[in-house]
Design an enzyme around this catalytic site. Structure first.
Site, PDB file in Angstrom:
ATOM      1  N   LYS A 199      38.253  28.969  39.286  1.00  0.00           N
ATOM      2  CA  LYS A 199      38.795  30.259  38.838  1.00  0.00           C
ATOM      3  C   LYS A 199      39.372  31.026  40.022  1.00  0.00           C
ATOM      4  CE  LYS A 199      39.917  33.600  36.252  1.00  0.00           C
ATOM      5  NZ  LYS A 199      41.164  33.432  35.451  1.00  0.00           N
ATOM      6  N   GLU A 251      47.573  22.894  32.990  1.00  0.00           N
ATOM      7  CA  GLU A 251      46.252  23.074  33.627  1.00  0.00           C
ATOM      8  C   GLU A 251      45.098  22.904  32.648  1.00  0.00           C
ATOM      9  OE1 GLU A 251      45.207  26.834  35.377  1.00  0.00           O
ATOM     10  OE2 GLU A 251      46.427  27.951  33.987  1.00  0.00           O
ATOM     11  N   TRP A 304      30.968  47.692  35.991  1.00  0.00           N
ATOM     12  CA  TRP A 304      32.184  47.072  36.541  1.00  0.00           C
ATOM     13  C   TRP A 304      32.998  48.268  37.029  1.00  0.00           C
ATOM     14  CZ3 TRP A 304      34.628  42.283  37.067  1.00  0.00           C
ATOM     15  CH2 TRP A 304      35.996  42.258  37.152  1.00  0.00           C
ATOM     16  N   LYS A 351      50.248  26.941  31.917  1.00  0.00           N
ATOM     17  CA  LYS A 351      49.164  27.011  30.937  1.00  0.00           C
ATOM     18  C   LYS A 351      48.925  25.628  30.332  1.00  0.00           C
ATOM     19  CE  LYS A 351      47.383  30.000  31.766  1.00  0.00           C
ATOM     20  NZ  LYS A 351      48.021  30.514  32.926  1.00  0.00           N
ATOM     21  N   GLU A 372      55.339  29.911  33.292  1.00  0.00           N
ATOM     22  CA  GLU A 372      53.967  30.232  32.913  1.00  0.00           C
ATOM     23  C   GLU A 372      53.516  29.370  31.736  1.00  0.00           C
ATOM     24  OE1 GLU A 372      51.638  31.583  34.292  1.00  0.00           O
ATOM     25  OE2 GLU A 372      50.178  31.988  32.716  1.00  0.00           O
ATOM     26  N   CYS A 409      31.740  46.600  31.901  1.00  0.00           N
ATOM     27  CA  CYS A 409      30.355  47.112  31.944  1.00  0.00           C
ATOM     28  C   CYS A 409      29.561  46.601  30.749  1.00  0.00           C
ATOM     29  CB  CYS A 409      30.373  48.635  31.885  1.00  0.00           C
ATOM     30  SG  CYS A 409      31.410  49.398  33.122  1.00  0.00           S
ATOM     31  N   ASN A 468      30.250  53.028  28.988  1.00  0.00           N
ATOM     32  CA  ASN A 468      31.373  52.101  29.215  1.00  0.00           C
ATOM     33  C   ASN A 468      32.621  52.855  28.809  1.00  0.00           C
ATOM     34  OD1 ASN A 468      29.523  50.164  29.807  1.00  0.00           O
ATOM     35  ND2 ASN A 468      29.930  48.863  28.019  1.00  0.00           N
ATOM     36  N   GLY A 469      33.725  52.640  29.556  1.00  0.00           N
ATOM     37  CA  GLY A 469      34.990  53.268  29.172  1.00  0.00           C
ATOM     38  C   GLY A 469      35.489  54.181  30.271  1.00  0.00           C
ATOM     39  N   HIS A 484      71.947  20.106  35.832  1.00  0.00           N
ATOM     40  CA  HIS A 484      72.016  19.764  37.263  1.00  0.00           C
ATOM     41  C   HIS A 484      70.958  18.750  37.647  1.00  0.00           C
ATOM     42  CE1 HIS A 484      75.020  22.885  37.793  1.00  0.00           C
ATOM     43  NE2 HIS A 484      74.270  23.640  36.996  1.00  0.00           N
ATOM     44  N   ARG A 527      29.711  39.215  31.489  1.00  0.00           N
ATOM     45  CA  ARG A 527      30.815  40.176  31.399  1.00  0.00           C
ATOM     46  C   ARG A 527      31.326  40.576  32.770  1.00  0.00           C
ATOM     47  NH1 ARG A 527      30.358  43.002  26.247  1.00  0.00           N
ATOM     48  NH2 ARG A 527      31.260  44.889  27.077  1.00  0.00           N
TER      49      ARG A 527
END
Ligand code: AGP
Length: 612
Positions: free
Chosen positions: A607, A492, A74, A489, A485, A2, A106-107, A508, A27
């Site tokens: 994205k 990409e 949000w 990262k 991962e 928010c 917010n929160g 192997h 945001r």
């Protein structure tokens, strides 16, 4: 996340408020609203969608006044609707009653249900915790607005960035902060309030940052800041030298770095209110399944793509160890075209940050069609996958703007670990194990900060690897997904070839890749696979590979098998990915920056992959 904007001064408030909301659009949000006070009356408009739609709705309607508040929401509590949008208004319109009080927030108010029951006025316009808070403040108002806000906040548990306006006080705004940032901009008798400095930069660079537990009373003739005991707090005024773009990144060079550093805070948002320490279990309502129905689940399938799938792979170890549930993890793009064996005893978790990934959405539909119970683990509220899976859990990572996913990944793991614990405590996982795991989770944010404090040294290490063309990442057990991962990262955002491997698989085949020209990043926690992992490291070092070892703090032995080493605090084995991935995020980030890559928007990638 928010966004809040407030203004009091000698200009018309509305254009300043609307422009401020536009400056906070980065945001992420799903609805917006504005309230302006003039001549004892508050006028408010709200709209689902973008700020431009709100402005269109206001159109040429008159909203005079030089004091107002505004908000981009949000959604967390309550769906994406106009009635749930802020500002909230409570009380009777003047001259009847005590006037009208308006709030933007917010929160998350954790104890809003408790407060709601005690309110005299049981008529609610919205489903939000914020409206409850607004009424709680209104019922304590007796003419002194700052006092009413302070007294109300003493009863609140949770987090807030809050601005309050009352029709009886045309020259006063009250702002308060606990866990959700608020900044006050100062300029010649005018005051700007916002969630970050971005909206105020066109008007002033003199700002005061509120700290937790502080309440600011902003009047046309001055600013007074107190704590909740009404004790004056003296605050420095800071000169901001950021431009607007830098401000949106809170001073970080890229959104990706900001989001890496967001992880301790948003991790707390993922677990807040979801831990039951007394019972050593989790409190996740999203399954919409009774304990009996949960006991009837015979297997779990996790479908996702990319980073979300790596979070799922970590969860596999947790579901199998804590809940004794066979767990399969698959690419969404593979699941939907094979003949998966699912039935009513199969629980399918669909993981997606954006909630819009086409392959994952179609795989979810396929699983539902075949009779599985399908639940979403999603970040974006109200996204297609969240809506179509009808039930599941939001990961509360806030908007993730960099293409490379970081904070969503750690929050996905947090939620999945809680689900594994919830299932496990219905089966063989003991109270003691559950409580130990919850305690270990509570320690994670601080331990994340210990890793993040090494950012500068990790940047130096990254500089030594950026010129290689191939990098291997190796891990074992629950850290094999961490190797995957780390490789994702790196590839990409640096465009270098990177590959994640299970340590035991090297001999192997992949060992043929290893030479002095192919460095290896090895994840080496001091856990049950420590000796095995050391053997894997020895295999690659014997072939001349440069090795970066991610080791457990205090493990001096690890130095003997590392050209470069990064230490991570110790934690429970199942929680290791939450900490061991962070150095790899920073490693990839700094290599990409050193290579001059477009870190937040790497080539060829989006994205949210909304096409097959
Ligand atoms: C991760 O850094 C990538 N951006 C990508 O692999 C991403 O995780 C994948 O496309 C899934 O996206 P989702 O979580 O929004 O479904």
């Amino acid at each position: 996340m928010c966004g809040i904007v407030g203004y009091i001064g000698n200009k018309q408030a509305l254009p300043i408020l609307l422009q401020g909301l536009r400056d906070l659009e980065y945001r992420g949000y799903d609805s917006a609203g504005v309230a302006v006070l003039d001549n004892g009356k508050i006028t408010r408009y709200r709209e689902v969608g973008k700020v431009d739609m709100l402005a269109k709705k206001i159109g040429t309607k008159s909203m005079p006044g030089n004091i107002g508040i505004a908000h981009t929401r949000w959604a967390t509590h309550g769906g994406v609707t106009e009635f749930n949008a802020h500002p909230h208004l409570v009380g009777q319109n003047p001259p009847v009653g005590k006037g009208v009080l308006s709030v933007v927030h917010n929160g998350i108010i954790e104890n809003y249900r408790e407060l709601k029951k005690k309110l005299k006025d049981q008529n609610f316009e919205s489903e939000t915790d914020t409206e409850i808070l607004a009424k709680w403040i209104y019922e304590r108002y007796d003419g002194n607005l700052a006092k009413a806000v302070r007294e109300a906040l003493l009863d609140v548990r949770g987090t807030y960035g809050l601005v309050v306006m009352h029709a009886d006080h045309p020259h006063q705004l009250i702002a308060a902060r606990l866990g959700s940032p608020l900044v006050i901009g100062i300029s010649d008798g005018e005051y700007y309030i916002a969630s970050d400095v971005t909206p105020m930069l066109p008007y002033t660079k003199q700002v005061t940052f509120l700290d937790d537990g502080e309440v600011a009373s902003i009047n046309g003739d001055g600013l007074k800041i107190v704590n909740l005991r009404d004790e004056i707090v003296s605050k420095p005024v800071t000169q901001i030298d950021w431009d607007q773009e830098r401000a949106q990144k809170a001073g970080f060079e890229h959104f990706m770095l900001k989001e890496i550093f967001d992880q301790p805070t948003v991790f707390e948002d993922a677990v807040r209110g979801r831990l039951n320490m007394a019972e050593g279990t989790a409190v996740l309502g999203g399954l919409n399944m009774s304990p009996e129905q949960m006991r009837e689940v015979k297997r779990i399938i996790i479908i996702a793509e990319g980073t979300a799938r790596h979070a799922g792979l970590v969860a596999k170890y947790a579901f199998e160890r804590l809940a004794n549930l066979p767990t399969e993890v698959d690419f969404s793009s593979e699941f939907r075209y094979r003949d998966p064996i699912v039935d009513k005893h199969t629980l399918v978790f669909v993981i997606s940050q954006s909630g819009e990934t086409a392959d994952t959405l179609m795989a979810a539909r396929e699983a539902k069609r075949k009779g599985a119970v399908v639940r979403g683990i999603v970040n974006v509220i109200g996204s297609t996958i969240a809506r179509e899976t009808k039930a599941g859990t939001y990961i509360h990572a806030g908007p993730e703007l960099a293409v490379a996913s970081t904070k969503a990944y750690t929050n996905m793991i947090a939620v999945l670990l809680l689900y594994a614990l919830q299932f496990g405590r219905l089966k063989h996982t003991s109270l003691a194990t559950g409580q130990r795991l919850l305690q270990a989770l509570l320690e994670i944010p601080e331990k994340m900060n210990v890793v993040l404090k090494q950012n500068d040294s990790i940047k130096k290490v990254a500089g030594r690897y950026k010129d290689y063309h191939d990098i291997l990442f190796i891990g074992r057990g629950v850290n094999y997904p961490v190797a995957l991962e780390g490789a994702l990262k790196s590839e990409e955002i640096t465009y270098l070839h990177a590959e994640g491997l299970a340590g035991g698989s090297l001999k192997h085949g992949p060992l043929a890749l290893v030479s002095k020209d192919v460095p290896v990043v090895a994840i080496l926690p001091k856990d049950q696979l420590y000796e095995k992992m050391k053997s894997s490291i020895a295999e690659v070092r014997a072939r001349g590979a440069r090795t970066l070892v991610i080791a457990t703090a205090g493990d001096d032995e690890a130095k003997e098998i590392a050209d470069d080493i990064i230490y991570v605090p110790d934690t429970m084995e199942l929680l290791e990915p939450l900490l061991y991935t962070i150095p790899l995020q920073l490693f990839a980030y700094h290599m990409a920056v050193a290579l001059g890559r477009d870190v937040d928007r790497p080539r060829n990638l989006a994205k949210s992959v909304t096409v097959e």
